[in-house]
Write a protein that holds these residues in place. Sequence first.
Motif, mmCIF file in Angstrom:
data_model
loop_
_atom_site.group_PDB
_atom_site.id
_atom_site.type_symbol
_atom_site.label_atom_id
_atom_site.label_comp_id
_atom_site.label_asym_id
_atom_site.label_seq_id
_atom_site.Cartn_x
_atom_site.Cartn_y
_atom_site.Cartn_z
ATOM 1 N N PRO A 1 16.086 22.806 34.935
ATOM 2 C CA PRO A 1 17.286 23.431 35.513
ATOM 3 C C PRO A 1 17.867 22.557 36.629
ATOM 4 N N GLN A 2 19.185 22.437 36.630
ATOM 5 C CA GLN A 2 19.888 21.646 37.633
ATOM 6 C C GLN A 2 20.597 22.567 38.642
ATOM 7 N N PRO A 3 20.905 22.048 39.833
ATOM 8 C CA PRO A 3 21.547 22.877 40.866
ATOM 9 C C PRO A 3 22.879 23.489 40.435
ATOM 10 N N ASP A 4 23.599 22.828 39.509
ATOM 11 C CA ASP A 4 24.902 23.354 39.080
ATOM 12 C C ASP A 4 24.798 24.388 37.976
ATOM 13 N N GLY A 5 23.553 24.760 37.603
ATOM 14 C CA GLY A 5 23.353 25.771 36.568
ATOM 15 C C GLY A 5 23.118 25.200 35.181
ATOM 16 N N SER A 6 23.313 23.921 35.014
ATOM 17 C CA SER A 6 23.059 23.301 33.716
ATOM 18 C C SER A 6 21.565 23.030 33.548
ATOM 19 N N VAL A 7 21.173 22.634 32.350
ATOM 20 C CA VAL A 7 19.777 22.322 32.042
ATOM 21 C C VAL A 7 19.709 20.902 31.495
ATOM 22 N N LYS A 8 18.851 20.091 32.104
ATOM 23 C CA LYS A 8 18.714 18.696 31.685
ATOM 24 C C LYS A 8 17.511 18.531 30.770
#
Length: 210
Positions: A179-186
């Motif tokens: 999970p990334q801080p902007d809500g996306s998933v890497k």
Amino acid sequence: MKSNLHTRESRPRGFLPDADTVGLKEPWTPVRRHALGPVLFLVMSCCFSTAFSAQKQVSANAGPANANPSATHKPHLDLSGKTRKGKASYYGRNFYTKKMANGMPMDPQSNSAASKTLPLGTKARVTNLKNGSSTVVEIRDRGPYVKGRIVDVSPQTADKLGLKENGTAPVEVKPVEVPQPDGSVKAGSGVAENVRGQPSADLRDGRITN
């Protein structure tokens, strides 16, 4: 014959003094009370100020005796998805049902795991480098706070990885979803592997196989 009703000798005790006695320095007179008021206020203010300053200094220098590092230090999160190697351990009985960092109780039969640096919600593949056993965990807690250890796993996961005999084992942790801080998933380094190290078609529709 003169009346002594108003003489000082015949005045009952407790009556207010007349004009000729106001200047006497008796403890109960208004003169003494007015003089002591500001002095007492000044002394009490100094005492309270000193006590408050001392208490503030103690609070600033002292912390909880058994402070949890996860509560007192914000972790430096690893959002890269890169593979990490280190030692794994597993939760002891005294942690069963205790709240994890995500607020949920620890379930020994789940795939919950703890990491100091991976974001909460990260799914990662953990591989025991001694026996090759591998399984996917979800990071829901913080820890372990022991040098060299990079992940704590649940007892059920420890059984799958063969950790229980020695308590710890060298492992490889490959993040699958970070999970990334902007809500996306890497996608991490473990996104295209299944337990046997082969490409996993189940990852394409969002499902992770163990």
